[in-house]
Design a protein around this motif. Structure first.
Motif, PDB file in Angstrom:
ATOM      1  N   ILE A  11      -5.766 -22.946 -32.416  1.00 54.20           N
ATOM      2  CA  ILE A  11      -5.465 -21.659 -31.796  1.00 54.20           C
ATOM      3  C   ILE A  11      -4.807 -20.734 -32.820  1.00 54.20           C
ATOM      4  O   ILE A  11      -4.251 -21.199 -33.815  1.00 54.20           O
ATOM      5  N   PRO A  12      -4.878 -19.417 -32.579  1.00 59.06           N
ATOM      6  CA  PRO A  12      -4.249 -18.471 -33.506  1.00 59.06           C
ATOM      7  C   PRO A  12      -2.736 -18.722 -33.603  1.00 59.06           C
ATOM      8  O   PRO A  12      -2.083 -18.979 -32.584  1.00 59.06           O
ATOM      9  N   VAL A  13      -2.216 -18.658 -34.820  1.00 58.47           N
ATOM     10  CA  VAL A  13      -0.787 -18.882 -35.026  1.00 58.47           C
ATOM     11  C   VAL A  13      -0.195 -17.760 -35.887  1.00 58.47           C
ATOM     12  O   VAL A  13      -0.907 -17.082 -36.621  1.00 58.47           O
ATOM     13  N   TYR A  14       1.120 -17.618 -35.774  1.00 52.72           N
ATOM     14  CA  TYR A  14       1.839 -16.517 -36.415  1.00 52.72           C
ATOM     15  C   TYR A  14       3.175 -17.011 -36.948  1.00 52.72           C
ATOM     16  O   TYR A  14       3.721 -17.992 -36.472  1.00 52.72           O
ATOM     17  N   ASP A  15       3.695 -16.296 -37.898  1.00 50.89           N
ATOM     18  CA  ASP A  15       5.046 -16.532 -38.384  1.00 50.89           C
ATOM     19  C   ASP A  15       5.666 -15.168 -38.634  1.00 50.89           C
ATOM     20  O   ASP A  15       4.962 -14.159 -38.698  1.00 50.89           O
ATOM     21  N   ILE A  16       6.966 -15.139 -38.745  1.00 49.81           N
ATOM     22  CA  ILE A  16       7.634 -13.928 -39.203  1.00 49.81           C
ATOM     23  C   ILE A  16       8.460 -14.304 -40.420  1.00 49.81           C
ATOM     24  O   ILE A  16       8.986 -15.409 -40.512  1.00 49.81           O
ATOM     25  N   THR A  17       8.515 -13.403 -41.366  1.00 51.16           N
ATOM     26  CA  THR A  17       9.343 -13.593 -42.541  1.00 51.16           C
ATOM     27  C   THR A  17      10.596 -12.751 -42.381  1.00 51.16           C
ATOM     28  O   THR A  17      10.515 -11.561 -42.100  1.00 51.16           O
ATOM     29  N   VAL A  18      11.722 -13.407 -42.508  1.00 49.45           N
ATOM     30  CA  VAL A  18      13.017 -12.737 -42.502  1.00 49.45           C
ATOM     31  C   VAL A  18      13.548 -12.910 -43.917  1.00 49.45           C
ATOM     32  O   VAL A  18      14.075 -13.958 -44.276  1.00 49.45           O
ATOM     33  N   GLU A  19      13.348 -11.890 -44.739  1.00 44.23           N
ATOM     34  CA  GLU A  19      13.545 -12.005 -46.187  1.00 44.23           C
ATOM     35  C   GLU A  19      14.921 -12.467 -46.631  1.00 44.23           C
ATOM     36  O   GLU A  19      15.037 -13.330 -47.484  1.00 44.23           O
ATOM     37  N   LYS A  20      15.972 -11.914 -46.094  1.00 39.89           N
ATOM     38  CA  LYS A  20      17.301 -12.214 -46.621  1.00 39.89           C
ATOM     39  C   LYS A  20      17.837 -13.575 -46.178  1.00 39.89           C
ATOM     40  O   LYS A  20      18.478 -14.270 -46.951  1.00 39.89           O
TER      41      LYS A  20
END
Length: 123
Positions: A11-20
């Motif tokens: 299934i489609p998957v996602y992530d988020i990048t929280v840089e700091k």
């Protein structure tokens, strides 16, 4: 962890990048983002991801991960190397990572989260 179940389809998957800080809450579970991947490019990438319905704690309440691009998300720790509690909000970038094999994890508290097979969790 109480139970881990492999879903029988990709299934489609996602992530988020929280840089700091590289951390955020997903379905009320403290998780670490893919700091090294900033854009999906191929099936061979080892991205760690969640399904579209994963709830992320933002400055404006809970939102599905697919709605978190540019949102300020709660980053409770100083960084991925410094576990000092800070509870600050950091801007997030959404990363679409194609279709992957996913497992549904259920904690002993009954919290469920769907993640890719290579997603690490602190227990």
């Amino acid at each position: 962890m109480l139970k881990i179940e492999k879903l029988s389809y990709k299934i489609p998957v996602y992530d988020i990048t929280v840089e700091k800080t590289h951390n955020f809450f997903a379905n009320d579970i403290l998780v670490h983002n893919c700091a090294e991947i900033i854009e999906y490019s191929s099936e061979e990438e080892t991205a760690v991801c969640f399904t579209a319905d994963t709830k992320i704690l933002t400055k404006n309440g809970y939102k599905d991960i697919v709605d978190c691009d540019g949102e300020d998300v709660l980053a409770p720790l100083e960084s991925d190397e410094d576990f000092t509690k800070t509870y600050k909000y950091e801007n997030a970038k959404l990363i679409k990572n194609g279709k992957r094999k996913v497992f549904e994890i259920t904690t002993s508290a009954g919290v469920r989260i769907k993640a890719t097979e290579n997603h690490p969790f602190l227990v």
